[in-house]
Design a protein around this motif. Sequence first.
Motif: not given
Lengths: 423, 423
Positions: A220-221, A281-283, A304-306, A326-327
Amino acid sequence: MRIAPVVTLLLSLAAAAAQAPADADVARVRSHPKFAQAMAALDADHDRLVREIVTLTEIPAPPFGERARGDAYLEMLRAHGLANVERDAEGNVMGLRRGAGSGPLIAIAAHLDTVFPEGTDVTVKRDGTRLMAPGIGDDTRSLAVLLAMIRAMDAAGIQTTADILFVGDVGEEGLGDLRGMKHLFQKGPYTGRIDLFISMDGAGAGDDITHGGVGSRRYRVTFKGPGGHSYGAFGLVSPAFAMGLAIAKFSDVIVPRSPKTTFNVGVVGGGTSVNSIPFESWMEIDMRSESPVELQTLERTFQRLMREAAEEENRLRSTAQGRIDVDLKLIGDRPSGETPRDSRLVQVAAAAVRASGMQPTFGYSSTDSNIPISLGIPAITIDSGGRGGRAHSLDEWIDVEKTASLRGIESALVLLLTLAGVS
Amino acid sequence: MRIAPVVTLLLSLAAAAAQAPADADVARVRSHPKFAQAMAALDADHDRLVREIVTLTEIPAPPFGERARGDAYLEMLRAHGLANVERDAEGNVMGLRRGAGSGPLIAIAAHLDTVFPEGTDVTVKRDGTRLMAPGIGDDTRSLAVLLAMIRAMDAAGIQTTADILFVGDVGEEGLGDLRGMKHLFQKGPYTGRIDLFISMDGAGAGDDITHGGVGSRRYRVTFKGPGGHSYGAFGLVSPAFAMGLAIAKFSDVIVPRSPKTTFNVGVVGGGTSVNSIPFESWMEIDMRSESPVELQTLERTFQRLMREAAEEENRLRSTAQGRIDVDLKLIGDRPSGETPRDSRLVQVAAAAVRASGMQPTFGYSSTDSNIPISLGIPAITIDSGGRGGRAHSLDEWIDVEKTASLRGIESALVLLLTLAGVS
């Protein structure tokens, strides 16, 4: 669910050597007079099987919401005369068909849960032998097939050497993260007692043998920022913009076709109103690979991309009220591993498929079998017969045309009886 | 809410000419003996004002969920001795303070709704004169200030020439799309009867006069695709990927600083489970501009980018099971327009601000006043006094330090009394 296994073209020499005794064992079971009686019972019983598929499909079973379907299945197991019918602390429901008492303990399971959230219309639509509804093939048909197999064995008066545990399990899909299996093998009343495991998962001819677990890592990002008014605070960093950029970058990643490696953005969310810059905002994302090394590579790229997306947003817009952070929270971790091709379990499964007039295909996937495999317990995943498609989509379907439907069940029954031994 | 108006530096000649009589009218009201009594009452009453801000803030009022706060405010209006206290069919609550009977009808309103969804913690935290809670400044303080103004007029025995309608309105924020105002001016019992309108919106010194409505266009954008299993169907087009790309493209759009033009991705959603390719991903977006032409340009760019993102996803991945379609649904359309700088309403407001020792700033925003302005009814939006910040974020705050708090209320009261006439 398990789907689309990769066909392994080269049979190892060891596997070839192991093939002969498995074929002979399967042939012995199929020539047993009681086996013919069992198949006749399945044939006569097919309409009931279809009715029970519909009944179970129409009981919603969203992730973490399998209770109602579990209740119904528990009663069905009880009505089939099993012993020790119970629900364990995680929500798995199960019952034991006792054997002669001297054999191993074999567990065969189908999962109760679907991927579809509460409120999804699960009414079954029928068009000839084609039935359509979310979850009908993955994995509701299998639940009903297990019951049909019990009835067929009973009708033929079959006593097996082994005890067979029939299980409707929870948490196979999505965020369930195989919690049903983890409990069954590591905490529940059968911990340390199951010798062989078969997962029946998904509609399909019955020729697929999944003997390897595709590992998966799920996250979960969450992008967090200061938030603010869409007009008054315009120009501040936005978690939604950071996430959009992160998805765009992630979607561009190149993964190998073989070993099969995949990634997905499943659910997205966040934001309070159309005219507020979100503070969050999450995904939820899913990554899988047949290869632990490829999975690790993909996971590092993803991480890395996040971070890059968050940093880019912090460079592009104002951080006067706060930065985008970002978590990355790990929400799923399925181990990989395999039950060897030359193991007796895989060999008997392949022989059973061949004896039903099909060619076995061997593959890797991410299923309930991942857990026993990771614990060194031989396990495979097979499908439940018939035809089906569009799993995990709203237009999921199965075809219950009798010949193909019974062929798959036959193959599964032969596998189970060969492993369990007919007294 | 209304925030951060753009300062218009050039006063038109006409406005300069109109300034003198407005200043004189304001001076007349301020020198009235009853005005001093009203200000003394406000001073003595300040603790109650703060208590009522807290009480109202702690009644959640999410968009389309203003009922409970409306109930409370309706009872408060009734307790303040107003006539015709009622709730209209849309949910606005209101009451009339009758004048001498020969004047115009002036409406003054604060909005009941906040941007925060159900379940948001709205407990007020206090640190000295600083109060923190979602919605406390936007627009709950104003609701309480309107009540304090009624009490001050009553304490001073002020009778106005005009009737004054006090309104707590619904649907100012987000998807509410000014539904409260649309009903008040176009359907409710006061349709065609309101001559002047003042919206009190947001905490702030009281020097901002919003006399122009910033137009906005809002969309719900839905990307639809075939969906499927994250592993088995990997390679199919994904609505989540299309949306990520769409957000990334949208976030790169360059908009003019002046006329101020903004865009936002507010809420995002969609997807069924972490291991399913979504069949639907959606977002709600907001675009605003002081200039109708710039807004239209931005809207066209937005529409083009959404379609480009869908097409790009269709080119990049497999459409074997279906393509990505994008649906653009208009969910908000606020008209723009202005109450002229040389109108009596704006001139009196500016004179009232000056008389309270502040310099007026004039601006455009998107507030409840957009609706009367679009109907040709003079309307402005002012703030409620004190200091405040971080509207629409979870760390929203106001400062109720008495001097600044009263200065803003004083200016608003002078404006109202000058327009309404003191008998």
